[in-house]
Design a protein around this motif. Structure first.
Motif, PDB file in Angstrom:
ATOM      1  N   SER A 185     -16.796 -36.913  70.287  1.00 46.70           N
ATOM      2  CA  SER A 185     -16.070 -36.580  69.069  1.00 46.70           C
ATOM      3  C   SER A 185     -14.802 -35.844  69.466  1.00 46.70           C
ATOM      4  O   SER A 185     -14.644 -35.405  70.611  1.00 46.70           O
ATOM      5  N   GLU A 186     -13.909 -35.702  68.516  1.00 45.70           N
ATOM      6  CA  GLU A 186     -12.664 -34.981  68.791  1.00 45.70           C
ATOM      7  C   GLU A 186     -12.956 -33.528  69.141  1.00 45.70           C
ATOM      8  O   GLU A 186     -12.314 -32.946  70.019  1.00 45.70           O
ATOM      9  N   ARG A 187     -13.953 -32.945  68.463  1.00 50.09           N
ATOM     10  CA  ARG A 187     -14.281 -31.542  68.742  1.00 50.09           C
ATOM     11  C   ARG A 187     -14.824 -31.378  70.156  1.00 50.09           C
ATOM     12  O   ARG A 187     -14.497 -30.410  70.851  1.00 50.09           O
ATOM     13  N   LEU A 188     -15.656 -32.321  70.591  1.00 53.61           N
ATOM     14  CA  LEU A 188     -16.199 -32.239  71.943  1.00 53.61           C
ATOM     15  C   LEU A 188     -15.084 -32.409  72.976  1.00 53.61           C
ATOM     16  O   LEU A 188     -15.053 -31.707  73.994  1.00 53.61           O
ATOM     17  N   THR A 189     -14.162 -33.318  72.709  1.00 55.35           N
ATOM     18  CA  THR A 189     -13.025 -33.502  73.614  1.00 55.35           C
ATOM     19  C   THR A 189     -12.194 -32.231  73.709  1.00 55.35           C
ATOM     20  O   THR A 189     -11.785 -31.811  74.803  1.00 55.35           O
ATOM     21  N   THR A 190     -11.949 -31.598  72.571  1.00 48.91           N
ATOM     22  CA  THR A 190     -11.196 -30.345  72.566  1.00 48.91           C
ATOM     23  C   THR A 190     -11.917 -29.274  73.373  1.00 48.91           C
ATOM     24  O   THR A 190     -11.294 -28.510  74.118  1.00 48.91           O
ATOM     25  N   LEU A 191     -13.234 -29.245  73.260  1.00 51.95           N
ATOM     26  CA  LEU A 191     -14.019 -28.254  73.993  1.00 51.95           C
ATOM     27  C   LEU A 191     -13.895 -28.459  75.499  1.00 51.95           C
ATOM     28  O   LEU A 191     -13.741 -27.493  76.258  1.00 51.95           O
ATOM     29  N   THR A 192     -13.934 -29.703  75.953  1.00 49.87           N
ATOM     30  CA  THR A 192     -13.841 -29.962  77.392  1.00 49.87           C
ATOM     31  C   THR A 192     -12.466 -29.626  77.943  1.00 49.87           C
ATOM     32  O   THR A 192     -12.302 -29.476  79.160  1.00 49.87           O
ATOM     33  N   GLN A 193     -11.470 -29.491  77.067  1.00 50.86           N
ATOM     34  CA  GLN A 193     -10.111 -29.204  77.514  1.00 50.86           C
ATOM     35  C   GLN A 193      -9.788 -27.709  77.532  1.00 50.86           C
ATOM     36  O   GLN A 193      -8.644 -27.328  77.784  1.00 50.86           O
TER      37      GLN A 193
END
Length: 346
Positions: A185-193
């Motif tokens: 998800s977009e939120r998970l992608t943001t978290l990994t960044q």
């Protein structure tokens, strides 16, 4: 949640032990987060008064002053957060979760970075849920938290905390994250960044259940056996008899994972793991052995007893004699230690 380009992501580390301090050291190398700790007692005092001290295997020492983060005892002092990393011992989850309420907003992501099978593990996995016939054994700690806000995590790091506020960052790659229902998800992608550190990465997986089970193969074998023999990871895999015993336990756990449909045959390379531990983790010890040597409670419930409980469910009855034997030996050894310590106190 703010993006990495807006360095305002409010990140709380709930549990300032080895894993929490190791992660914090990596997060504090960027300006992408506003970091805070929930800590108690000596750790609270050390982080407030002296800062965070991180040691690397090469002998380099990094000191992070207290003005780079906040450190509080009561979550209500912080207010709502964007991300909460739960880096506490698995046995402390029941007491910790009610304290999270002041930190939670509808968008908050709660990352469960703990050893063993987390409380939510059976959720969404019919092959496991159908074996949970004993309602008293169900863990409802996360029942009031929307599944979309829970992020599973597997920590691939070895770190120790010899003193409050001090972490020795020994080895490893980072943390693997995954959502319970959706591959990404977009939120998970943001978290990994949130991180930009080659020594500590936040990556994602489309199947966090499988990733956690593969980590369980390591934790549920190396942790109890390390207490039995009191040796480091590299020493265990270098001793033929211990190596054979570790393999037997891991084979049992992998077979159970196949029966529960969380992994597949041949999906875990035990020999490659042994060789990696022999080459890369010299002098590294399991957290359970360190807890045993310091007289602390052992994380047996989520790491060892949970898979044994699943294996014994009606309709499955998967035999686990090697893991059961290891548990009995650890319980006996820990019981003797507890008796000795009690007699010393008297």
């Amino acid at each position: 949640m703010p993006t990495p380009d807006t360095p305002a992501a409010r990140v709380c580390i709930f549990g300032a032990g080895a894993i929490g301090l190791d992660l914090a050291t990596a997060l504090l190398t960027t300006n992408r987060t506003s970091l805070a700790f929930i800590a108690r007692n000596q750790t609270l005092t050390a982080l407030r008064n002296h800062g965070l001290e991180a040691h690397t295997p090469t002998g380099a020492i990094t000191h992070v002053p207290p003005d780079r983060y906040r450190c509080v005892e009561h979550p209500a002092e912080l207010g709502e957060q964007d991300v909460i990393f739960l880096t506490i011992k698995s046995g402390a989850t029941a007491a910790a979760l009610p304290q999270l309420k002041p930190l939670l907003a509808p968008h908050t992501m709660v990352v469960t970075a703990m050893n063993g099978l987390p409380a939510w593990y059976a959720s969404g996995r019919p092959a496991i849920e159908r074996h949970l016939t004993d309602t008293h054994a169900r863990d409802t700690l996360f029942s009031n938290l929307p599944r979309a806000q829970i992020i599973g995590a597997v920590v691939h790091r070895n770190a120790t905390c010899p003193l409050p506020g001090v972490v020795h960052r020994n080895a490893g790659t980072g943390m693997v994250l995954g959502q319970l229902d959706t591959p990404s998800s977009e939120r998970l992608t943001t978290l990994t960044q949130l991180l930009d550190d080659p020594a500590y990465t936040l990556s994602s997986t489309p199947d966090i259940h499988r990733e956690l089970w593969h980590k369980l193969l390591i934790n549920a074998s190396f942790n109890p056996i390390s207490v039995v023999c009191e040796r480091s990871l590299s020493e265990m895999v270098s001793a033929p008899s211990i190596r054979a015993r570790l393999r037997a336990i891991m084979d049992e756990l992998h077979g159970l994972g196949v029966a529960l449909e969380v992994t597949t045959p041949g999906s875990f390379d035990i020999d490659a793991l042994f060789e990696r531990f022999a080459a890369e983790r010299r002098g590294a010890y399991t957290s359970m052995l360190l807890d045993y040597q310091r007289g602390r409670p052992l994380e047996l419930d989520r790491i060892v007893r949970a898979p044994l409980w699943l294996a014994a469910r009606p309709g499955l009855g998967y035999p686990m004699p090697q893991l059961q034997a290891a548990l009995r030996e650890v319980e006996a050894k820990a019981g003797v230690l507890a008796t000795v310590r009690a007699s010393v106190r008297l």
